[in-house]
Design an enzyme around this catalytic site. Structure first.
Site, PDB file in Angstrom:
ATOM      1  N   LYS A  92       0.792  -1.182   0.025  1.00  0.00           N
ATOM      2  CA  LYS A  92       0.073  -0.048   0.083  1.00  0.00           C
ATOM      3  C   LYS A  92       0.833   1.115   0.082  1.00  0.00           C
ATOM      4  O   LYS A  92       2.127   1.175   0.507  1.00  0.00           O
ATOM      5  CB  LYS A  92      -0.664   0.018   1.136  1.00  0.00           C
ATOM      6  N   GLY A 192     -20.383   6.541   6.200  1.00  0.00           N
ATOM      7  CA  GLY A 192     -19.576   7.040   5.072  1.00  0.00           C
ATOM      8  C   GLY A 192     -20.380   6.527   3.751  1.00  0.00           C
ATOM      9  O   GLY A 192     -20.297   5.534   3.250  1.00  0.00           O
ATOM     10  N   VAL A 193     -20.855   7.374   2.930  1.00  0.00           N
ATOM     11  CA  VAL A 193     -21.450   7.183   1.534  1.00  0.00           C
ATOM     12  C   VAL A 193     -20.755   7.903   0.703  1.00  0.00           C
ATOM     13  O   VAL A 193     -21.478   8.617  -0.127  1.00  0.00           O
ATOM     14  CB  VAL A 193     -22.790   7.807   1.754  1.00  0.00           C
ATOM     15  N   GLY A 194     -19.545   7.472   0.490  1.00  0.00           N
ATOM     16  CA  GLY A 194     -18.807   7.845  -0.711  1.00  0.00           C
ATOM     17  C   GLY A 194     -18.781   6.884  -1.903  1.00  0.00           C
ATOM     18  O   GLY A 194     -19.822   6.365  -2.044  1.00  0.00           O
ATOM     19  N   VAL A 196     -17.964   3.776  -2.348  1.00  0.00           N
ATOM     20  CA  VAL A 196     -18.445   2.285  -2.074  1.00  0.00           C
ATOM     21  C   VAL A 196     -19.779   2.640  -1.379  1.00  0.00           C
ATOM     22  O   VAL A 196     -20.531   1.881  -1.842  1.00  0.00           O
ATOM     23  CB  VAL A 196     -17.438   1.610  -0.954  1.00  0.00           C
TER      24      VAL A 196
END
Ligand code: NAD
Length: 367
Positions: A92, A192-194, A196
């Protein structure tokens, strides 16, 4: 996104004694004066293949926080690739800075030169703060890049496939916990509604679940409310909200002493990496509370399966069928966890480690 618990950030002057250092093979510190690039590439393990993992750009509070994040994330990628049966190792990269203000094509090209210097030991892709356009800039300097837009022959944004995999994991956890995979009328909170989270909300809505959403950005919440009829929960109310399923799709380390004590849910399954602040301790705490926890690196592997198609040359049909496998594997891990009285995260790690060890032994045997 990085874990937020500052108390867990170690002294930046140590590396081999760092609490998150687990025999990582290589850590590369990158600095480019001209573009302001400051990055760290972590290669955890290349036994199964080249280390593939996304690049995250985040405004870290300190270099120590960035180091901790890359150590934890790269190790997680090793487990993710291994349990998903991919010929990949774990790696990463993190770039230190505000992606909205400091990122430039020149900076991404400078980063690409560092990736190229690793001659394929590390292959990059998108993560938080980085999009397919950035991968095009990286790709001008190295061929060791994935997540290139589909119109340029790549596999495009991995997020929709990640969401599909998480949806499989949620159904497996529901089937294990309630004896039925149906999500109809289950109250599910997506934190978290980004990239994904939004696709996941769509799947859950189509499955007739009662969907609750939380995000730090009001525009994202309004979109979820208007498009899917999702109910909004204030950011600081998440852990006290009664729900059936909690789906963390924003930050790492949201499962910690405080949140686990407050949580009122039966199942946890979401996309965020490194959800357990301290793996051993918090895995056991969840088990003791009777909460079914679907291991993060298992259920969020869809994106990795998607980018791996660029290397292994398989098509969309195979991407989706490999992602659907997440459902069966999750169920098996949960069953074994209950049978052995060991947290599911540990079982999933054990399966991944067994695959790595057997490859290591067969490599040693052929030498
Ligand atoms: P993203 O940046 O598109 O979305 C994250 C969302 O979380 C944003 O809308 C942000 O506003 C919100 N958020 C931030 N802090 C929050 C908080 N405290 N409470 C509620 N919401 C908050 O990222 P993404 O690509 O959707 O990824 C989500 C998570 O899944 C990340 O942890 C990422 O590492 C992990 N993941 C993503 C993929 C992928 O394919 N994109 C694959 C595997 C894992």
């Amino acid at each position: 996104m990085p874990d937020t618990d500052a108390s867990l950030v170690a002294d930046p002057s140590v590396l081999f004694e760092h609490p998150e250092y687990h025999a990582h093979e290589q850590i590369v510190f990158c600095h480019d004066r001209a573009t302001g690039l400051k990055a760290i590439i972590g290669i955890h393990d290349t036994t199964l293949g080249p280390a593939l993992g996304g690049t995250r750009m985040w405004n870290y509070a300190s270099d120590a926080e960035a180091l901790r994040d890359v150590l934890r994330l790269s190790r997680g990628m090793t487990y993710k690739a291994a349990i998903s049966g991919l010929g990949l190792g774990g790696g990463k990269a993190v770039i230190i800075g505000d992606s909205r203000k400091e990122k430039s094509p020149e900076m991404m090209e400078a980063f690409g030169r560092y990736v190229d210097g690793l001659s394929g030991r590390y292959i990059t892709a998108e993560d938080v703060g980085i999009d397919p356009q950035d991968m095009i800039a990286v790709g001008r300097q190295t061929r060791h890049v994935t997540g290139i837009p589909e119109e340029m022959g790549g596999s495009g944004d991995p997020s929709p496939v990640t969401a599909y995999g998480v949806y499989q994991g949620i159904q497996a956890a529901a089937a294990f916990h309630w004896g039925n995979a149906s999500l109809k009328d289950k109250r599910i909170l997506v934190q978290g509604v980004g990239h994904v989270g939004e696709t996941l909300v769509r799947y859950l809505t189509e499955a007739d679940a009662e969907v609750l959403v939380s995000d730090i950005h009001a525009d994202r919440l309004e979109l979820m409310k208007d498009t899917y009829g999702a109910r909004i929960v204030e950011v600081d109310r998440v852990y006290e909200t009664p729900m059936d399923i909690y789906s963390p799709c924003a930050l790492g380390a949201t499962l910690n002493d405080a949140s686990i004590s407050s949580l009122r849910c039966s199942v946890i399954a979401g996309a965020a990496n490194n959800q357990l602040a301290e793996e051993e301790k918090h895995g056991h705490m969840l088990m003791k509370k009777g909460i079914t926890y679907a291991p993060d690196f298992l259920v969020n592997a869809g994106g990795l399966i998607n980018v791996y198609s660029e290397i292994a040359s398989y098509d969309r049909k195979e991407i989706m069928s490999r992602t659907e496998e997440i459902r069966r594997t999750t169920y098996e891990v949960l069953e074994r966890s209950a049978r052995e009285g060991v947290p599911a995260q540990n079982i999933a790690k054990k399966i991944a480690e067994e695959r790595i060890h057997s490859m290591r032994s067969s490599k040693a045997g052929s030498n």
